[in-house]
Design an enzyme around this catalytic site. Structure first.
Site, short mmCIF file in Angstrom:
data_model
loop_
_atom_site.label_atom_id
_atom_site.label_comp_id
_atom_site.label_asym_id
_atom_site.label_seq_id
_atom_site.Cartn_x
_atom_site.Cartn_y
_atom_site.Cartn_z
N THR A 230 0.78 -1.22 0.00
CA THR A 230 0.13 -0.01 0.04
C THR A 230 0.83 1.28 -0.10
O THR A 230 1.89 1.03 -0.17
CB THR A 230 -1.10 0.14 1.28
OG1 THR A 230 -1.73 0.97 0.91
CG2 THR A 230 -0.44 0.01 2.40
N LYS B 163 3.54 1.43 -4.09
CA LYS B 163 3.07 0.80 -5.05
C LYS B 163 4.21 0.64 -6.43
O LYS B 163 4.21 -0.21 -6.83
CB LYS B 163 1.62 0.81 -5.36
CG LYS B 163 0.75 0.60 -4.33
CD LYS B 163 -0.70 0.86 -4.82
CE LYS B 163 -1.62 0.48 -3.65
NZ LYS B 163 -2.98 0.81 -3.92
N ASN C 12 0.21 -4.05 -6.34
CA ASN C 12 -0.34 -3.97 -4.94
C ASN C 12 -0.42 -5.36 -4.37
O ASN C 12 -0.84 -5.59 -3.20
CB ASN C 12 -1.87 -3.47 -4.79
CG ASN C 12 -2.83 -4.50 -5.23
OD1 ASN C 12 -2.57 -4.96 -5.89
ND2 ASN C 12 -4.01 -4.27 -4.58
N GLY D 180 -4.07 10.02 -11.68
CA GLY D 180 -3.06 9.64 -10.82
C GLY D 180 -2.92 8.08 -11.17
O GLY D 180 -3.54 7.63 -11.80
N GLY D 181 -2.39 7.49 -10.08
CA GLY D 181 -2.07 6.04 -9.78
C GLY D 181 -3.50 5.28 -9.67
O GLY D 181 -3.63 4.26 -10.25
N MET E 263 -13.55 6.22 -4.63
CA MET E 263 -12.58 4.87 -4.27
C MET E 263 -12.33 5.05 -2.90
O MET E 263 -11.57 4.05 -1.99
CB MET E 263 -11.61 5.13 -5.00
CG MET E 263 -11.65 4.73 -6.53
SD MET E 263 -10.10 4.41 -7.46
CE MET E 263 -10.58 4.18 -9.04
P1 ATR Z 1 -3.41 8.49 -6.36
O1 ATR Z 1 -2.16 7.43 -6.39
O2 ATR Z 1 -4.18 8.64 -4.96
O3 ATR Z 1 -4.02 8.33 -7.56
P2 ATR Z 1 -1.83 10.59 -7.17
O4 ATR Z 1 -1.42 9.66 -8.14
O5 ATR Z 1 -0.98 11.52 -6.76
O6 ATR Z 1 -2.42 9.93 -6.18
O7 ATR Z 1 -3.08 11.30 -7.92
C1 ATR Z 1 -3.88 12.25 -7.45
C2 ATR Z 1 -4.93 12.46 -8.11
O8 ATR Z 1 -6.16 13.20 -7.43
C3 ATR Z 1 -4.45 13.57 -9.33
O9 ATR Z 1 -5.15 13.39 -10.36
C4 ATR Z 1 -4.84 14.87 -8.69
O10 ATR Z 1 -5.21 16.00 -9.86
P3 ATR Z 1 -3.86 16.60 -10.55
O11 ATR Z 1 -3.27 15.73 -11.42
O12 ATR Z 1 -4.29 17.92 -11.00
O13 ATR Z 1 -2.74 16.83 -9.23
C5 ATR Z 1 -6.29 14.58 -7.93
N1 ATR Z 1 -6.35 15.59 -6.70
C6 ATR Z 1 -5.74 15.69 -5.92
N2 ATR Z 1 -6.53 16.63 -4.97
C7 ATR Z 1 -7.66 17.11 -5.75
C8 ATR Z 1 -8.47 18.22 -5.70
N3 ATR Z 1 -8.73 18.86 -4.48
N4 ATR Z 1 -9.45 18.46 -6.60
C9 ATR Z 1 -9.31 17.76 -7.79
N5 ATR Z 1 -8.18 16.73 -7.94
C10 ATR Z 1 -7.35 16.54 -7.17
#
Ligand code: ATR
Length: 274
Positions: free
Chosen positions: A69, A73, A94, A136-137, A221
């Protein structure tokens, strides 16, 4: 005779940082009891810069498999000698399986999401319009399993639009995928999935109300005691709502199946966060 380093009971673990609140030890221990599998499952806190060392140590102590986790990952992906197609598509791992010198990596997150939506919530994905929020991921991990359900269309929207564009392009061959800015989204959608991490900060992605209709399923999620801001907003638009507890249970059950060849009955674990 089993040595101290190779105990008689098969060892499994979840590795992360932080790890104290992980539900994986509870779920896997309960699955093992239900399926009459003799194993031991524990949580391991790895220092953020010592994933590889921690993993090696666990394997040398008789580890047969591990769940991975946050924030490891990608490290787990790097550590693998073999990857499943869905792990490769997700770009993250994972679930690990150890066999001699082989470290096999899989990713059961997207499978868990799809299974929770289709089997537990009873919502069809085939021929439906899906809106995936985030790039994101978590979003990447969900894409292949979602596209394998043959939606009529999947639209990705992300705060940073270039990342949505990149993701749509990476998965372009798997079906009808496009990206859009939040403001330009053309609703309604049948299933709206929040794969952003916005709920952690008690925020929500700025989706317009027009993405919802009363038959829409809004899926976050993330899960917690209270509905996330995303789910609260969807409820005000009269959409059905569901948090990610079932996804967590189903990704765990799939990992258990990979390791032990038996599939737990997840129905009795779905209640807590519904
Ligand atoms: P994870 O592994 O949880 O996907 P990540 O790879 O850091 O984490 O990706 C986070 C995602 O949440 C991204 O798509 C991010 O948008 P950006 O690409 O613009 O950074 C999105 N995100 C995080 N906080 C957000 C918010 N307050 N409103 C909209 N999108 C958000």
């Amino acid at each position: 005779m089993p040595s101290h380093d190779h105990p008689a009971i098969d060892q499994y673990a979840v590795i992360g940082n932080p790890i104290a609140h992980s539900k994986s030890p509870f779920l896997h221990t309960a699955f093992a009891a239900q399926c009459q599998q003799v194993l031991h499952y524990r949580a391991i806190l790895a220092p953020v810069d010592q994933f590889a060392t921690t993993l090696k140590q666990f394997i040398s102590q008789g580890g047969r498999g591990a769940n991975i986790t946050l924030p490891f990952k990608l490290d787990a992906f790097q550590a693998c000698t073999e990857l499943t197609a869905r792990a490769r598509a997700a770009g993250a791992v994972n679930t690990l399986q150890f066999d001699g010198d082989t470290i096999k990596g899989d990713n059961t997150d997207g499978f868990g999401l799809v299974r929770d939506i289709t089997d537990n919530a009873g919502v069809t994905l085939r021929n439906r319009r899906i809106l995936l929020l985030g790039a994101g991921g978590a979003a990447r991990g969900a894409l292949l399993p979602l596209m394998e359900c043959h939606p009529s269309e999947l639209v990705i929207a992300n705060r940073t639009e270039e990342k949505a564009q990149q993701l749509a392009s990476d998965f372009g061959k798997s079906g009808n995928i496009s990206y859009n800015s939040f403001a330009d989204l053309q609703g309604p959608f049948d299933i709206i999935i929040n794969a952003t991490s916005s709920s952690i900060n008690q925020q929500r992605p700025p989706v317009p109300a027009s993405v919802y209709q009363p038959t829409s399923l809004a899926y976050d999620m993330m899960y917690g005691e209270h509905p996330t801001p995303f789910l609260q907003h969807a409820a005000t638009q009269h959409a059905q709502t569901r948090n990610g507890w079932g996804m967590l249970v189903e990704q765990a059950a799939e990992a258990f199946y990979i390791w032990r060849g038996v599939r737990p009955d997840t129905s009795r674990f779905l209640q807590p966060a519904d």
